[in-house]
Design a protein around this motif. Structure first.
Motif, PDB file in Angstrom:
ATOM      1  N   ARG A   5      16.002  -5.614   5.497  1.00  0.00           N
ATOM      2  CA  ARG A   5      16.207  -4.997   6.812  1.00  0.00           C
ATOM      3  C   ARG A   5      15.191  -3.879   6.986  1.00  0.00           C
ATOM      4  N   LEU A   6      14.430  -3.940   8.066  1.00  0.00           N
ATOM      5  CA  LEU A   6      13.494  -2.872   8.406  1.00  0.00           C
ATOM      6  C   LEU A   6      13.930  -2.259   9.730  1.00  0.00           C
ATOM      7  N   LEU A   7      14.245  -0.977   9.702  1.00  0.00           N
ATOM      8  CA  LEU A   7      14.632  -0.276  10.914  1.00  0.00           C
ATOM      9  C   LEU A   7      13.393   0.260  11.627  1.00  0.00           C
ATOM     10  N   HIS A   8      13.324   0.024  12.905  1.00  0.00           N
ATOM     11  CA  HIS A   8      12.230   0.534  13.733  1.00  0.00           C
ATOM     12  C   HIS A   8      12.810   1.475  14.780  1.00  0.00           C
ATOM     13  N   ALA A   9      12.280   2.671  14.849  1.00  0.00           N
ATOM     14  CA  ALA A   9      12.733   3.658  15.825  1.00  0.00           C
ATOM     15  C   ALA A   9      11.602   4.631  16.092  1.00  0.00           C
ATOM     16  N   VAL A  10      11.626   5.261  17.253  1.00  0.00           N
ATOM     17  CA  VAL A  10      10.674   6.313  17.574  1.00  0.00           C
ATOM     18  C   VAL A  10      11.303   7.627  17.118  1.00  0.00           C
ATOM     19  N   PRO A  11      10.702   8.323  16.161  1.00  0.00           N
ATOM     20  CA  PRO A  11      11.323   9.541  15.612  1.00  0.00           C
ATOM     21  C   PRO A  11      11.741  10.529  16.701  1.00  0.00           C
ATOM     22  N   GLY A  12      13.003  10.938  16.632  1.00  0.00           N
ATOM     23  CA  GLY A  12      13.505  11.932  17.564  1.00  0.00           C
ATOM     24  C   GLY A  12      13.818  11.418  18.951  1.00  0.00           C
ATOM     25  N   ARG A  13      13.679  10.123  19.160  1.00  0.00           N
ATOM     26  CA  ARG A  13      13.922   9.552  20.499  1.00  0.00           C
ATOM     27  C   ARG A  13      14.964   8.444  20.366  1.00  0.00           C
ATOM     28  N   GLN A  14      16.205   8.760  20.690  1.00  0.00           N
ATOM     29  CA  GLN A  14      17.271   7.776  20.537  1.00  0.00           C
ATOM     30  C   GLN A  14      17.260   6.753  21.669  1.00  0.00           C
ATOM     31  N   LEU A  15      16.942   7.195  22.877  1.00  0.00           N
ATOM     32  CA  LEU A  15      16.952   6.331  24.054  1.00  0.00           C
ATOM     33  C   LEU A  15      15.541   6.182  24.623  1.00  0.00           C
ATOM     34  N   VAL A  16      15.319   5.094  25.352  1.00  0.00           N
ATOM     35  CA  VAL A  16      14.022   4.889  25.986  1.00  0.00           C
ATOM     36  C   VAL A  16      13.716   6.050  26.933  1.00  0.00           C
ATOM     37  N   ALA A  17      14.721   6.500  27.658  1.00  0.00           N
ATOM     38  CA  ALA A  17      14.519   7.600  28.608  1.00  0.00           C
ATOM     39  C   ALA A  17      14.002   8.852  27.911  1.00  0.00           C
TER      40      ALA A  17
END
Length: 368
Positions: A310-322
Motif C-alpha cells: 500500500r502506497l499512500l499519496h497525499a499533498v502534505p498539509g492539504r487534506q481537501l482539494v479546496a
C-alpha cells in the motif's frame, strides 16, 4: 516490516558451536565476548525468538550481534541478531555503536540471501548506515543493483525505499540514475516510489542527461493510468526547472486540474502554486469549493514480505482539494490573499470564508 526467523529450539552453551571461526570481519571477539554470545544464544527459544530489548540496546553487545549475524549457522540466531542490530547501532547517538565496515559486510551478505525474511531484516538494519551524513558506499551500490529491472518487483521496491533513506544531498549519480530508470517501470508502485524519491533529491544532483530522460517522459507520466504516478510526476515539474517548455508545463497542469481523481487535482493545485502558474488561477478558483479528500492509496501489489502493499499519496498539509487550491492562490497572490486559519487545517467555515476572499482578490486583480 520485520519477520522473525524460526528454527530449532534451545541454544548451545558454547558460542564456538554457534559460529564459524573464520569470519571475514575486523572484529575479533575475546573469550569474554564468546561467553557473552553463548549466554545470549542460550536465551533464545521458540517462545522467545528475539534478544531482549535491554540486551539489544546495550552498546557493548552491538559488535557481538554483528558477529553472530555474520557467522552463525543457525537461522534463528541470524534472524535474532539482525533484529537486534537495528536497535544496537545509531548514525547519531553516542549511546549506541556507530556503523562500520563489519556491519556493511554483514548486511551485504544477508541482502543477497534467498530468504525474504532475512533480507527484510537486513533492510531494516541498513537504514542506519544509509541515513548517516556520509552513507555507506557499499550498501548504496548494493541497493542500486537491487533496483535494476532484472530483479523482481518486490526487491526493486524495497531497494527504492532504501535509497530514499539516503540524505537528499548525499545521493551519488548512480542512485539518481537508478531512480530515473525506475520511473520507467511498468509497475505503478515502482514508478511512484521512484518519483517520490526523485522529488526529494537535491536538484543540483540531477545531471543534464537525467533531466533530459525525465523531461522526455514527463508527459507520459502526468498522463499515466495510475493517479499516484500522475500526481507525483507533477511534483517533479515543481521541483526541477526546465524539464519541459513553460507552455507545455501549463498545459499539463490544466489537464491535471480537471482530473477525475481528487489527489491529482490537489497535486496539480499545489504544483501551480509552487511554480507560479498564474495562468491557471481561474481553475484554482473553481476548486476552492472542491471538498473532496485529496488522498489516494495505491494497492494491488505485493511487498517483499509477501503481504499486500500500500502506497499512500497525499499533498502534505492539504487534506481537501479546496485547501490545496486556496494555498496555491495565496502563494500566487504574493501576500495579497490572506487565508483565515485557526489551526493547521482549515475548517469547513474557514474554507468558505477563504473561497470568498479568493474570489474578491481575483476580482480586484482583474480590475487593476
Amino acid at each position: 516490516m520485520i519477520l522473525a526467523g524460526g528454527g530449532a529450539s534451545g541454544g548451545s552453551s558454547d558460542a564456538t558451536d554457534e559460529v564459524s571461526p573464520g569470519a571475514d570481519l575486523d572484529f575479533r571477539p575475546s573469550d569474554a565476548d564468546h561467553r557473552k554470545m553463548a549466554a545470549l544464544v542460550a536465551g533464545l527459544s521458540p517462545e522467545r525468538p528475539h534478544f531482549s530489548e535491554d540486551e539489544a540496546r546495550h552498546k557493548p553487545n552491538a559488535k557481538l550481534f554483528t558477529y553472530l549475524a555474520a557467522t552463525s549457522e543457525e537461522r534463528r540466531v541470524v534472524a535474532a541478531s539482525l533484529r537486534a542490530i537495528s536497535a544496537a547501532y545509531s548514525s547519531r547517538s553516542s549511546l549506541k555503536e556507530t556503523p562500520d565496515a563489519d556491519l556493511d559486510r554483514v548486511l551485504l551478505k544477508h541482502l543477497a540471501s534467498d530468504d525474504p525474511a532475512l533480507v527484510l531484516q537486513a533492510l531494516d538494519a541498513a537504514r542506519i548506515p544509509l541515513m548517516m551524513e556520509s552513507p555507506s558506499p557499499a550498501l548504496t551500490d548494493a541497493f542500486v543493483r537491487m533496483a535494476a529491472p532484472d530483479h523482481p518487483p518486490a526487491r526493486r521496491h524495497a531497494a527504492i525505499e532504501a535509497l530514499h533513506l539516503l540524505p537528499p544531498r548525499a545521493r551519488p549519480p548512480q542512485v539518481i540514475d537508478a531512480l530515473v530508470t525506475t520511473t520507467e517501470a511498468a509497475e505503478a508502485h515502482l514508478a511512484s516510489a521512484a518519483l517520490l524519491a526523485l522529488e526529494q533529491s537535491e536538484p543540483a544532483l540531477l545531471s543534464s542527461a537525467a533531466r533530459q530522460r525525465i523531461g522526455a517522459r514527463i508527459a507520459d507520466l502526468t498522463n499515466h493510468s495510475d493517479p499516484g504516478v500522475r500526481g507525483r510526476a507533477l511534483g517533479l515539474l515543481a521541483k526541477f526547472d526546465g524539464l519541459v517548455a513553460p507552455a507545455e508545463r501549463v498545459e499539463l497542469l490544466r489537464a491535471a486540474l480537471e482530473a477525475e481523481e481528487p489527489y491529482v487535482r490537489a497535486a496539480a493545485a499545489d504544483t501551480a502554486g509552487r511554480i507560479g502558474a498564474t495562468e491557471v488561477i481561474p481553475r484554482l478558483l473553481a476548486l476552492t469549493e472542491d471538498l473532496a479528500v485529496a488522498r489516494y492509496d495505491l494497492t494491488g501489489w505485493t511487498n517483499l514480505g509477501g503481504e499486500p502493499g500500500r502506497l499512500l499519496h497525499a499533498v502534505p498539509g492539504r487534506q481537501l482539494v479546496a485547501e490545496a487550491a486556496l494555498h496555491a492562490l495565496a502563494t500566487l497572490s504574493r501576500g495579497e490573499l490572506v487565508l483565515a486559519m485557526s489551526g493547521p487545517r482549515q475548517s469547513p467555515e474557514e474554507i468558505r470564508i477563504n473561497a470568498e476572499r479568493a474570489r474578491a482578490w481575483s476580482l480586484a486583480r482583474a480590475a487593476d
